[in-house]
Design a protein around this motif. Structure first.
Motif, PDB file in Angstrom:
ATOM      1  N   ASN A  54       4.564   3.871   7.670  1.00 57.11           N
ATOM      2  CA  ASN A  54       4.422   3.893   6.215  1.00 57.11           C
ATOM      3  C   ASN A  54       5.059   2.647   5.618  1.00 57.11           C
ATOM      4  O   ASN A  54       4.458   1.970   4.787  1.00 57.11           O
ATOM      5  CB  ASN A  54       5.067   5.164   5.660  1.00 57.11           C
ATOM      6  CG  ASN A  54       5.045   5.216   4.157  1.00 57.11           C
ATOM      7  OD1 ASN A  54       5.839   4.538   3.508  1.00 57.11           O
ATOM      8  ND2 ASN A  54       4.164   6.009   3.608  1.00 57.11           N
ATOM      9  N   ALA A  58       2.851  -0.868   4.138  1.00 51.67           N
ATOM     10  CA  ALA A  58       2.872  -0.869   2.676  1.00 51.67           C
ATOM     11  C   ALA A  58       2.409  -2.197   2.077  1.00 51.67           C
ATOM     12  O   ALA A  58       1.939  -2.237   0.944  1.00 51.67           O
ATOM     13  CB  ALA A  58       4.265  -0.520   2.173  1.00 51.67           C
ATOM     14  N   ALA A  62      -4.462  -1.568  -0.584  1.00 49.28           N
ATOM     15  CA  ALA A  62      -4.950  -0.213  -0.289  1.00 49.28           C
ATOM     16  C   ALA A  62      -5.526   0.434  -1.540  1.00 49.28           C
ATOM     17  O   ALA A  62      -5.033   0.227  -2.643  1.00 49.28           O
ATOM     18  CB  ALA A  62      -3.813   0.646   0.265  1.00 49.28           C
ATOM     19  N   THR A  63      -6.561   1.227  -1.321  1.00 49.87           N
ATOM     20  CA  THR A  63      -7.131   2.049  -2.392  1.00 49.87           C
ATOM     21  C   THR A  63      -6.209   3.243  -2.631  1.00 49.87           C
ATOM     22  O   THR A  63      -5.272   3.489  -1.858  1.00 49.87           O
ATOM     23  CB  THR A  63      -8.523   2.568  -1.995  1.00 49.87           C
ATOM     24  OG1 THR A  63      -8.370   3.456  -0.869  1.00 49.87           O
ATOM     25  CG2 THR A  63      -9.475   1.426  -1.642  1.00 49.87           C
ATOM     26  N   ASP A  64      -6.491   4.015  -3.657  1.00 54.24           N
ATOM     27  CA  ASP A  64      -5.695   5.223  -3.913  1.00 54.24           C
ATOM     28  C   ASP A  64      -5.774   6.187  -2.736  1.00 54.24           C
ATOM     29  O   ASP A  64      -4.774   6.803  -2.354  1.00 54.24           O
ATOM     30  CB  ASP A  64      -6.174   5.933  -5.186  1.00 54.24           C
ATOM     31  CG  ASP A  64      -5.757   5.200  -6.451  1.00 54.24           C
ATOM     32  OD1 ASP A  64      -4.870   4.320  -6.381  1.00 54.24           O
ATOM     33  OD2 ASP A  64      -6.324   5.504  -7.513  1.00 54.24           O
ATOM     34  N   GLU A  66      -6.322   5.425   0.458  1.00 56.27           N
ATOM     35  CA  GLU A  66      -5.538   4.868   1.562  1.00 56.27           C
ATOM     36  C   GLU A  66      -4.042   5.012   1.294  1.00 56.27           C
ATOM     37  O   GLU A  66      -3.267   5.330   2.209  1.00 56.27           O
ATOM     38  CB  GLU A  66      -5.919   3.406   1.773  1.00 56.27           C
ATOM     39  CG  GLU A  66      -7.334   3.245   2.289  1.00 56.27           C
ATOM     40  CD  GLU A  66      -7.902   1.859   2.122  1.00 56.27           C
ATOM     41  OE1 GLU A  66      -8.873   1.547   2.830  1.00 56.27           O
ATOM     42  OE2 GLU A  66      -7.401   1.066   1.280  1.00 56.27           O
ATOM     43  N   LYS A  67      -3.626   4.820   0.044  1.00 49.99           N
ATOM     44  CA  LYS A  67      -2.218   5.019  -0.315  1.00 49.99           C
ATOM     45  C   LYS A  67      -1.808   6.472  -0.099  1.00 49.99           C
ATOM     46  O   LYS A  67      -0.681   6.752   0.322  1.00 49.99           O
ATOM     47  CB  LYS A  67      -1.979   4.612  -1.768  1.00 49.99           C
ATOM     48  CG  LYS A  67      -2.032   3.115  -1.978  1.00 49.99           C
ATOM     49  CD  LYS A  67      -1.895   2.761  -3.449  1.00 49.99           C
ATOM     50  CE  LYS A  67      -2.101   1.273  -3.665  1.00 49.99           C
ATOM     51  NZ  LYS A  67      -2.084   0.917  -5.090  1.00 49.99           N
ATOM     52  N   SER A  68      -2.724   7.396  -0.378  1.00 48.54           N
ATOM     53  CA  SER A  68      -2.437   8.812  -0.129  1.00 48.54           C
ATOM     54  C   SER A  68      -2.249   9.073   1.357  1.00 48.54           C
ATOM     55  O   SER A  68      -1.388   9.858   1.760  1.00 48.54           O
ATOM     56  CB  SER A  68      -3.558   9.693  -0.687  1.00 48.54           C
ATOM     57  OG  SER A  68      -3.579   9.628  -2.085  1.00 48.54           O
ATOM     58  N   HIS A  69      -3.054   8.410   2.186  1.00 46.72           N
ATOM     59  CA  HIS A  69      -2.892   8.551   3.638  1.00 46.72           C
ATOM     60  C   HIS A  69      -1.551   7.977   4.088  1.00 46.72           C
ATOM     61  O   HIS A  69      -0.869   8.565   4.937  1.00 46.72           O
ATOM     62  CB  HIS A  69      -4.036   7.868   4.389  1.00 46.72           C
ATOM     63  CG  HIS A  69      -5.187   8.774   4.638  1.00 46.72           C
ATOM     64  ND1 HIS A  69      -5.158   9.777   5.577  1.00 46.72           N
ATOM     65  CD2 HIS A  69      -6.403   8.827   4.050  1.00 46.72           C
ATOM     66  CE1 HIS A  69      -6.314  10.415   5.572  1.00 46.72           C
ATOM     67  NE2 HIS A  69      -7.083   9.868   4.653  1.00 46.72           N
ATOM     68  N   LEU A  70      -1.174   6.846   3.538  1.00 51.38           N
ATOM     69  CA  LEU A  70       0.126   6.266   3.886  1.00 51.38           C
ATOM     70  C   LEU A  70       1.257   7.205   3.475  1.00 51.38           C
ATOM     71  O   LEU A  70       2.211   7.398   4.231  1.00 51.38           O
ATOM     72  CB  LEU A  70       0.306   4.909   3.208  1.00 51.38           C
ATOM     73  CG  LEU A  70      -0.391   3.737   3.869  1.00 51.38           C
ATOM     74  CD1 LEU A  70      -0.260   2.489   3.004  1.00 51.38           C
ATOM     75  CD2 LEU A  70       0.156   3.486   5.257  1.00 51.38           C
ATOM     76  N   ALA A  71       1.133   7.776   2.294  1.00 53.76           N
ATOM     77  CA  ALA A  71       2.162   8.713   1.828  1.00 53.76           C
ATOM     78  C   ALA A  71       2.238   9.926   2.753  1.00 53.76           C
ATOM     79  O   ALA A  71       3.332  10.380   3.104  1.00 53.76           O
ATOM     80  CB  ALA A  71       1.861   9.141   0.395  1.00 53.76           C
TER      81      ALA A  71
END
Length: 106
Positions: A54, A58, A62-64, A66-71
């Motif tokens: 994560n 960072a 990233a799209t929203d 992809e950011k959700s996947h990172l989170a």
């Protein structure tokens, strides 16, 4: 596509999923979702990989989604994070695949 193969192998063969994700990354090194799939596969052996990946990923644009996947990858309660992701993006193959098996809670 190697990415789709990696998702399909996450549950049954994490080592093969790493190899498939690596192939996808050779073709497109900044493909953040392939990095995320690889991190999930590696996380099967070492739960600390999620938080580390994560932080390391960072910097990538990233799209929203992809950011959700990172989170979700770095979340101490990954099931809840993945369930939120699926509610927002109901057809997300990676989140659905990860929710279809028990996940380690870090």
């Amino acid at each position: 596509m190697q990415f789709d193969r990696a998702i399909g192998m996450l549950r049954s063969a994490p080592g093969d999923a790493v190899q498939a994700a690596a192939m996808a990354l050779r073709l497109a090194p900044s493909f953040i979702m392939a990095h995320i799939v690889m991190a999930h596969a590696l996380k099967a052996d070492d739960p600390t990989i999620g938080r580390a990946a994560n932080r390391l990923l960072a910097w990538l644009p990233a799209t929203d989604r992809e950011k959700s996947h990172l989170a979700a990858l770095g979340d101490p309660m990954p099931v809840a994070a993945l369930q939120r992701l699926v509610r927002r993006w109901p057809g997300d193959a990676l989140a659905i695949s990860l929710l279809s098996e028990p996940l380690t809670v870090e």
